[in-house]
Design a protein around this motif. Structure first.
Motif, PDB file in Angstrom:
ATOM      1  N   ALA A   5     -45.983  -7.973 -54.519  1.00 32.45           N
ATOM      2  CA  ALA A   5     -46.484  -6.799 -53.831  1.00 32.45           C
ATOM      3  C   ALA A   5     -46.261  -6.881 -52.260  1.00 32.45           C
ATOM      4  CB  ALA A   5     -48.067  -6.690 -54.199  1.00 32.45           C
ATOM      5  N   ILE A   6     -45.723  -5.918 -51.819  1.00 27.21           N
ATOM      6  CA  ILE A   6     -45.706  -5.763 -50.441  1.00 27.21           C
ATOM      7  C   ILE A   6     -46.995  -4.945 -49.713  1.00 27.21           C
ATOM      8  CG2 ILE A   6     -44.373  -4.739 -48.541  1.00 27.21           C
ATOM      9  CD1 ILE A   6     -41.929  -4.575 -50.250  1.00 27.21           C
ATOM     10  N   VAL A   7     -47.884  -5.807 -49.036  1.00 27.99           N
ATOM     11  CA  VAL A   7     -48.985  -5.268 -48.497  1.00 27.99           C
ATOM     12  C   VAL A   7     -48.926  -5.111 -47.217  1.00 27.99           C
ATOM     13  CG1 VAL A   7     -50.145  -5.957 -50.474  1.00 27.99           C
ATOM     14  CG2 VAL A   7     -50.086  -7.453 -48.671  1.00 27.99           C
ATOM     15  N   THR A  56     -47.267  -0.843 -51.673  1.00 30.75           N
ATOM     16  CA  THR A  56     -48.629  -0.646 -51.652  1.00 30.75           C
ATOM     17  C   THR A  56     -48.711   0.316 -50.540  1.00 30.75           C
ATOM     18  OG1 THR A  56     -49.475  -2.105 -50.299  1.00 30.75           O
ATOM     19  CG2 THR A  56     -49.561  -2.590 -52.864  1.00 30.75           C
ATOM     20  N   GLY A  57     -50.140   1.344 -50.705  1.00 33.59           N
ATOM     21  CA  GLY A  57     -50.378   2.002 -49.467  1.00 33.59           C
ATOM     22  C   GLY A  57     -50.735   1.446 -48.265  1.00 33.59           C
ATOM     23  N   GLN A  74     -56.703  -0.259 -53.839  1.00 30.91           N
ATOM     24  CA  GLN A  74     -55.171  -0.372 -54.505  1.00 30.91           C
ATOM     25  C   GLN A  74     -54.874  -1.721 -54.226  1.00 30.91           C
ATOM     26  OE1 GLN A  74     -53.357   1.650 -56.654  1.00 30.91           O
ATOM     27  NE2 GLN A  74     -55.354   2.485 -56.749  1.00 30.91           N
ATOM     28  N   ILE A  75     -55.054  -2.238 -53.062  1.00 25.88           N
ATOM     29  CA  ILE A  75     -54.725  -3.533 -52.503  1.00 25.88           C
ATOM     30  C   ILE A  75     -55.260  -4.541 -53.375  1.00 25.88           C
ATOM     31  CG2 ILE A  75     -54.297  -5.168 -50.589  1.00 25.88           C
ATOM     32  CD1 ILE A  75     -53.944  -2.926 -48.843  1.00 25.88           C
ATOM     33  N   GLU A  76     -56.546  -4.549 -53.364  1.00 24.68           N
ATOM     34  CA  GLU A  76     -57.366  -5.397 -54.128  1.00 24.68           C
ATOM     35  C   GLU A  76     -57.131  -5.587 -55.745  1.00 24.68           C
ATOM     36  OE1 GLU A  76     -61.434  -4.977 -51.384  1.00 24.68           O
ATOM     37  OE2 GLU A  76     -61.321  -4.053 -53.336  1.00 24.68           O
ATOM     38  N   LYS A  77     -56.744  -4.363 -56.120  1.00 26.19           N
ATOM     39  CA  LYS A  77     -56.026  -4.373 -57.648  1.00 26.19           C
ATOM     40  C   LYS A  77     -54.782  -5.209 -57.797  1.00 26.19           C
ATOM     41  CE  LYS A  77     -56.499  -2.826 -61.738  1.00 26.19           C
ATOM     42  NZ  LYS A  77     -57.558  -3.554 -62.724  1.00 26.19           N
ATOM     43  N   GLU A  78     -53.841  -5.017 -56.737  1.00 21.59           N
ATOM     44  CA  GLU A  78     -52.873  -5.890 -56.547  1.00 21.59           C
ATOM     45  C   GLU A  78     -52.933  -7.272 -56.452  1.00 21.59           C
ATOM     46  OE1 GLU A  78     -50.063  -3.391 -58.168  1.00 21.59           O
ATOM     47  OE2 GLU A  78     -49.524  -5.581 -57.387  1.00 21.59           O
ATOM     48  N   LEU A 105     -58.295 -11.223 -47.133  1.00 25.38           N
ATOM     49  CA  LEU A 105     -58.179 -10.932 -48.582  1.00 25.38           C
ATOM     50  C   LEU A 105     -57.145 -11.776 -49.408  1.00 25.38           C
ATOM     51  CD1 LEU A 105     -58.098  -6.982 -48.585  1.00 25.38           C
ATOM     52  CD2 LEU A 105     -59.884  -8.501 -49.353  1.00 25.38           C
ATOM     53  N   LEU A 106     -56.161 -12.084 -48.845  1.00 25.14           N
ATOM     54  CA  LEU A 106     -55.002 -12.682 -49.643  1.00 25.14           C
ATOM     55  C   LEU A 106     -55.422 -14.189 -49.767  1.00 25.14           C
ATOM     56  CD1 LEU A 106     -51.839 -11.136 -48.021  1.00 25.14           C
ATOM     57  CD2 LEU A 106     -52.969 -10.618 -50.145  1.00 25.14           C
ATOM     58  N   HIS A 107     -56.193 -14.498 -48.543  1.00 26.39           N
ATOM     59  CA  HIS A 107     -56.478 -16.305 -48.661  1.00 26.39           C
ATOM     60  C   HIS A 107     -57.378 -16.599 -49.886  1.00 26.39           C
ATOM     61  CE1 HIS A 107     -54.724 -18.101 -45.428  1.00 26.39           C
ATOM     62  NE2 HIS A 107     -54.858 -17.259 -44.662  1.00 26.39           N
TER      63      HIS A 107
END
Length: 447
Positions: A5-7, A56-57, A74-78, A105-107
């Motif tokens: 996923a690109i965030v 992602t948005g 959406q990001i949290e879902k990814e 979030l990613l950590h």
């Protein structure tokens, strides 16, 4: 299928990177924050590895934006669905609170995260990436979605973490790179240095457009040519000029294509105007040749425009060698494209340089050479302890790369490595080819 996923926050270039990876304009790209609202999923292929890529948005901190809560969701879902993430940040704007929030979030996951510092449009901007290590991820890459700069390195890192890739990689490594029958040659230099005229002189025909207007050649022209049984593929590129003099448009992108040609070529022909000598811009071009460890031939062209006296020609040659001292391996050839002088010597040097770049030496010969060079100058001490080179071996491929097993890799400074490199080239017969030295610590140090 492995999902990446690109965030990132809005307007950092996520969709541009997505389009670059999949090779087509599927995501909407516009310089308006928050254009991409939904996730877009496509299939990507790199080095024979297929995986899903998700755009992602843009992550928005404030709830004042109507779409912000939805995009965060959406990001949290990814984070749940994806196996890895590419966090895109803006190298021009620098680190922002929104970037740090996304990183937090990613950590929460132990999945791989690759930080793509976008909008790094030339190598001089790479130093701006260091502040992004503050996000806490060790895989940080300078990229330019527009010019494709750095995207290959980013994707190499991504696919190396894909389980299916390990088997493919080992299979590829078991097949050593083979020497091609065709030498790919990139002709580079400042605009109006005579690159196209030189190519025409080599080919014996008017193949490339020649003009006194700098920047006439806008694209890379591929031309196949054969001389004395040797085949060449010449890439006559657009000239590289100072960034301040490059308009954002056709010529801006031609610089990117020139860089691509340098990366792809087997040998670089760096053309310099005899009247001007090596200029500041020529040193920058040569630094690119050095950066990518490319075999090269330096051509001083238009010698018909200077007095044909040996002292004049020697003065020009010495000035070029002094300015380009960091690529001492590149032979210098003096030519006149107009009078077709020096063309045969140039072709001969290209062949010699190419053959040297493929040369291999035995482990015994290499280690004897290292011992011989060290007899001239021993490495300095490190924290009061002597630095040692235990043994070395040459790795597969080109340019020639030597792996040195040492006691303290961090103790070998650049000036000593340069001394070692220059002397090894002489002793081992690599006078016309660049070599690379890699250091590896030995577990049982013999202090």
């Amino acid at each position: 299928m492995y999902r990446v996923a690109i965030v990132g926050r809005p307007n950092v270039g996520k969709s541009s990177l997505f389009n670059r990876i999949i090779g087509k304009r599927k995501a909407i790209v516009e310089d308006i924050p928050g254009v991409t609202r939904d996730r877009i999923v496509s299939t990507a292929d790199w080095r024979g590895v297929t995986f899903e890529i998700v755009d992602t948005g843009g992550y928005i901190e404030s709830d004042r934006d109507t779409f912000a809560p939805y995009i965060r969701k959406q990001i949290e879902k990814e984070i749940e669905l994806s196996d890895a993430f590419i966090l895109v940040v803006d190298g021009r704007e620098g680190l922002t609170p929104a970037d740090k929030e996304i990183a937090r979030l990613l950590h929460r996951t132990d999945k791989p995260v690759y930080v793509a510092v976008n909008k790094i449009d030339n190598p001089d901007m790479e130093k701006s990436i260091y502040e992004f290590y503050e996000l806490g991820f060790d895989k940080v890459f300078p990229v330019s979605s527009i010019q494709k700069y750095g995207v290959a390195d980013l994707l190499d890192a991504v696919v190396q973490d894909i389980p299916e890739y390990e088997k493919k990689a080992s299979e590829e490594k078991s097949k050593p790179e083979e020497k091609s029958e065709i030498i790919k040659v990139a002709i580079v230099g400042k605009p109006n240095a005579g690159k196209s005229s030189l190519l025409n002189a080599i080919l014996g025909e008017e193949r490339a457009v020649v003009s006194d207007i700098p920047g006439t050649t806008r694209d890379v022209i591929d031309t196949l040519f054969e001389w004395k049984g040797q085949k060449f593929l010449f890439l006559d590129t657009a000239g590289l000029r100072k960034k301040s003099k490059v308009d954002y448009g056709i010529e801006f992108f031609s610089v990117g294509r020139t860089l691509d040609a340098i990366k792809k070529a087997d040998v670089i022909v760096h053309v310099i105007d005899a009247q001007q000598g090596a200029t500041e811009q020529d040193t920058k071009i040569a630094h690119l040749i050095q950066k990518y460890t490319k075999p090269a031939v330096v051509v001083i062209n238009k010698i018909d425009t200077v007095p044909p006296k040996s002292e004049v020609l020697n003065r020009i040659k010495n000035q070029v060698r002094e300015r380009l001292y960091f690529i001492p391996y590149a032979p210098i050839v003096m030519t006149s494209a107009k009078n077709k002088k020096g063309i045969k010597q140039l072709l001969k040097e290209i062949i010699d340089v190419y053959n040297q770049s493929w040369k291999r030496v035995g482990t015994g010969q290499l280690n004897r050479a290292i011992k011989q060079v060290l007899s001239l100058r021993q490495p300095p001490s490190y924290h009061g302890k002597p630095l040692k080179i235990y043994y070395a071996t040459q790795l597969e491929g080109k340019p020639p790369c030597f792996l040195l097993f040492v006691n303290y890799p961090e103790g070998f400074k650049d000036h000593f490595l340069k001394f070692l490199e220059n002397n090894l080239r002489t002793v081992l017969g690599f006078e016309k080819a660049p070599i690379k030295l890699l250091l590896r610590g030995k577990e049982n140090r013999q202090d």
